[in-house]
Design an enzyme around this catalytic site. Structure first.
Site, mmCIF file in Angstrom:
data_model
loop_
_atom_site.group_PDB
_atom_site.id
_atom_site.type_symbol
_atom_site.label_atom_id
_atom_site.label_comp_id
_atom_site.label_asym_id
_atom_site.label_seq_id
_atom_site.Cartn_x
_atom_site.Cartn_y
_atom_site.Cartn_z
ATOM 1 N N ASP A 1 9.579 28.156 1.576
ATOM 2 C CA ASP A 1 8.820 26.916 1.390
ATOM 3 C C ASP A 1 7.858 26.694 2.556
ATOM 4 O O ASP A 1 8.231 26.823 3.725
ATOM 5 C CB ASP A 1 9.796 25.727 1.323
ATOM 6 C CG ASP A 1 9.062 24.414 1.067
ATOM 7 O OD1 ASP A 1 8.662 24.171 -0.086
ATOM 8 O OD2 ASP A 1 8.880 23.634 2.027
ATOM 9 N N TYR B 1 0.891 22.573 7.136
ATOM 10 C CA TYR B 1 1.736 22.938 8.277
ATOM 11 C C TYR B 1 0.924 23.722 9.316
ATOM 12 O O TYR B 1 0.259 24.703 8.977
ATOM 13 C CB TYR B 1 2.955 23.767 7.834
ATOM 14 C CG TYR B 1 3.980 23.007 7.009
ATOM 15 C CD1 TYR B 1 3.941 21.618 6.883
ATOM 16 C CD2 TYR B 1 4.997 23.678 6.350
ATOM 17 C CE1 TYR B 1 4.883 20.935 6.125
ATOM 18 C CE2 TYR B 1 5.957 22.995 5.589
ATOM 19 C CZ TYR B 1 5.883 21.623 5.482
ATOM 20 O OH TYR B 1 6.812 20.949 4.736
HETATM 21 N N1 LIG Z 1 8.369 17.851 1.893
HETATM 22 C C1 LIG Z 1 8.349 17.334 3.088
HETATM 23 O O1 LIG Z 1 7.754 16.281 3.337
HETATM 24 C C2 LIG Z 1 9.055 18.078 4.183
HETATM 25 C C3 LIG Z 1 9.231 17.492 5.455
HETATM 26 C C4 LIG Z 1 9.919 18.220 6.419
HETATM 27 C C5 LIG Z 1 10.390 19.497 6.122
HETATM 28 N N2 LIG Z 1 10.164 20.054 4.889
HETATM 29 C C6 LIG Z 1 10.626 21.427 4.533
HETATM 30 O O2 LIG Z 1 11.985 21.578 4.877
HETATM 31 C C7 LIG Z 1 12.120 22.660 5.791
HETATM 32 C C8 LIG Z 1 13.286 22.421 6.686
HETATM 33 O O3 LIG Z 1 13.086 21.258 7.483
HETATM 34 P P1 LIG Z 1 13.662 21.213 8.937
HETATM 35 O O4 LIG Z 1 13.133 22.384 9.707
HETATM 36 O O5 LIG Z 1 13.463 19.855 9.476
HETATM 37 O O6 LIG Z 1 15.214 21.446 8.574
HETATM 38 P P2 LIG Z 1 16.577 21.580 9.325
HETATM 39 O O7 LIG Z 1 17.136 22.835 8.754
HETATM 40 O O8 LIG Z 1 17.328 20.312 9.178
HETATM 41 O O9 LIG Z 1 16.262 21.783 10.885
HETATM 42 C C9 LIG Z 1 15.812 23.021 11.329
HETATM 43 C C10 LIG Z 1 15.836 23.097 12.835
HETATM 44 O O10 LIG Z 1 17.160 22.866 13.324
HETATM 45 C C11 LIG Z 1 17.476 23.826 14.355
HETATM 46 N N3 LIG Z 1 18.523 24.705 13.809
HETATM 47 C C12 LIG Z 1 18.562 25.286 12.585
HETATM 48 N N4 LIG Z 1 19.671 25.999 12.411
HETATM 49 C C13 LIG Z 1 20.390 25.878 13.550
HETATM 50 C C14 LIG Z 1 21.629 26.376 13.973
HETATM 51 N N5 LIG Z 1 22.358 27.146 13.163
HETATM 52 N N6 LIG Z 1 22.070 26.049 15.197
HETATM 53 C C15 LIG Z 1 21.336 25.256 16.016
HETATM 54 N N7 LIG Z 1 20.127 24.755 15.675
HETATM 55 C C16 LIG Z 1 19.656 25.047 14.446
HETATM 56 C C17 LIG Z 1 16.176 24.582 14.630
HETATM 57 O O11 LIG Z 1 15.402 23.876 15.598
HETATM 58 P P3 LIG Z 1 15.451 24.118 17.192
HETATM 59 O O12 LIG Z 1 15.966 25.493 17.434
HETATM 60 O O13 LIG Z 1 14.045 23.915 17.631
HETATM 61 O O14 LIG Z 1 16.350 23.032 17.719
HETATM 62 C C18 LIG Z 1 15.463 24.494 13.306
HETATM 63 O O15 LIG Z 1 14.072 24.671 13.382
HETATM 64 C C19 LIG Z 1 10.751 22.738 6.462
HETATM 65 O O16 LIG Z 1 10.496 23.976 7.053
HETATM 66 C C20 LIG Z 1 9.853 22.489 5.291
HETATM 67 O O17 LIG Z 1 9.731 23.645 4.497
HETATM 68 C C21 LIG Z 1 9.518 19.348 3.930
#
Ligand SMILES: NC(=O)c1ccc[n+]([C@@H]2O[C@H](COP(=O)([O-])OP(=O)(O)OC[C@H]3O[C@@H](n4cnc5c(N)ncnc54)[C@H](OP(=O)(O)O)[C@@H]3O)[C@@H](O)[C@H]2O)c1
Length: 332
Positions: free
Chosen positions: A49, A54
């Site tokens: 996605d 972005y």
């Molecule tokens: N439609 C919308 O409006 C909207 C808005 C936001 C996102 N999205 C979509 O949703 C996706 C996911 O969002 P998100 O990146 O906020 O989701 P998330 O999975 O809740 O957070 C991801 C972040 O958490 C940390 N992380 C992930 N796995 C980890 C682990 N196992 N251990 C420790 N830290 C971990 C990393 O950041 P660090 O390492 O930097 O701490 C990673 O970049 C986006 O890429 C996008 O495609 C859509």
């Protein structure tokens, strides 16, 4: 990996998708981005996605390069349109002009002839819904887009779009992309019941609360170096969870995860996947180890007693108000 249908459509998606908001083209270097995508592919993730907006359109380019050479039929590539991609007044929103121009840019940057799912990234109050839906329908007919979805639309907006599509014979919305996690449950009262009835699947974002639900942010302490809470592109959005009351409750989830032999990230992702209206949880990652950790949540079953313990721990820090699903009243 386990797979689910995208809503009531025939398309199968991986229970865990990989998303590149904030990371690709911004927080992480290209090499790290490629390693994360490779780890996702190695672990059986097939759904990716992104969005035109972005990293100012750079994220799509990075993803296109990282997926180059992978058999196209083995992937489901999702992107979105709405937020500004340029300085002009028509470089935003869901008008026929912007959608048509934006999909062409996305396809070029992603190096593909079509995207599997094209999503309206918010509701556009300045464009008649018929205009948007007709344009999406045209893209489906042109083969540039296979399925249509929305993101952060209210239940009323989704219902209105489905009604118009049915009346006009347009392609129907098959998915909604809302924020959903143990901490943010605002889709449960209205959007999920409507979506179950109408065959719309949720592809949920920030299932780990942008990293907060891993428990790595400890109340009263500085965020770990290099984490999203320290990154200038990410810190504003994560701020809503960076409160001591929230962080303290999250620490109390650790024994629950430990009892199940899960990491905190796995528990958080497994939690959203217990909702059968969720087609996929989109996780982000800055390092391949995170992807390898997160994918193990696929197929995990959480018993009712576990869900109750989680609710008791989190108590009133959970956000449930459906009125928090909002799009800008005027175009950004
Ligand atoms: N439609 C919308 O409006 C909207 C808005 C936001 C996102 N999205 C979509 O949703 C996706 C996911 O969002 P998100 O990146 O906020 O989701 P998330 O999975 O809740 O957070 C991801 C972040 O958490 C940390 N992380 C992930 N796995 C980890 C682990 N196992 N251990 C420790 N830290 C971990 C990393 O950041 P660090 O390492 O930097 O701490 C990673 O970049 C986006 O890429 C996008 O495609 C859509």
């Amino acid at each position: 990996m386990e797979f689910r249908h995208l809503g009531r459509s025939g398309l199968m998606v991986s229970e865990i998708s990989y998303g590149n908001w904030i990371t690709h083209g911004s927080q992480v270097e290209e090499e790290a981005a490629k390693l994360c995508v490779q780890a996702a592919l190695d672990e059986g993730i097939t759904t990716f996605d992104t969005a035109d907006v972005y990293a100012g359109t750079k994220a799509e380019e990075v993803l296109g390069r990282a997926l180059k050479g992978v058999r196209r039929e083995s992937l489901e590539i999702f992107t979105k349109v709405y937020w500004p991609t340029g300085p002009g007044r028509n470089d935003r929103g869901l008008s026929r002009k912007h959608i048509t121009e934006s999909i062409n840019g996305s396809l070029r940057r992603l190096q593909t002839d079509y995207v599997d799912l094209y999503q309206a990234h918010r509701f556009d109050y300045e464009t008649p819904l018929e205009e948007t839906l007709k344009t999406f329908d045209d893209l489906v007919r042109q083969g540039k887009v296979l399925y249509i979805g929305v993101s952060e639309w209210t239940a009323d907006q989704i219902a209105q779009a489905l009604k118009i599509a049915d009346e006009m014979g347009f392609d129907r919305i098959v998915s909604n992309q809302p924020q959903y996690s143990m901490l943010w449950r605002i889709i449960e009262p209205e959007i999920v019941p409507l979506s179950e009835k109408e065959g719309v699947g949720q592809i949920v974002w920030s299932p780990i609360g942008q990293g907060v639900l891993t428990g790595k942010y400890v109340p009263g302490q500085q965020p770990p170096e290099g984490s999203r809470a320290t990154d200038k592109s990410g810190s504003a959005m994560i701020a809503r969870f960076m409160r001591d009351d929230v962080l303290a409750r999250v620490q109390e989830l650790k024994p629950i995860a430990a009892d199940l032999g899960l990491t905190m990230a796995q528990l958080a992702i497994a939690w959203v996947l217990q909702n059968q209206n969720v087609s996929s949880a989109i996780v982000g990652a800055t390092r391949p180890e995170q992807v390898r950790d997160n994918v193990k949540a696929a197929g995990v079953k959480l018993e009712a007693g576990v869900l109750e313990r989680i609710d008791e721990v989190l108590g009133d820090v959970v956000e449930r108000d459906p009125a928090k699903t909002v799009s800008p009243q005027t175009r950004p």
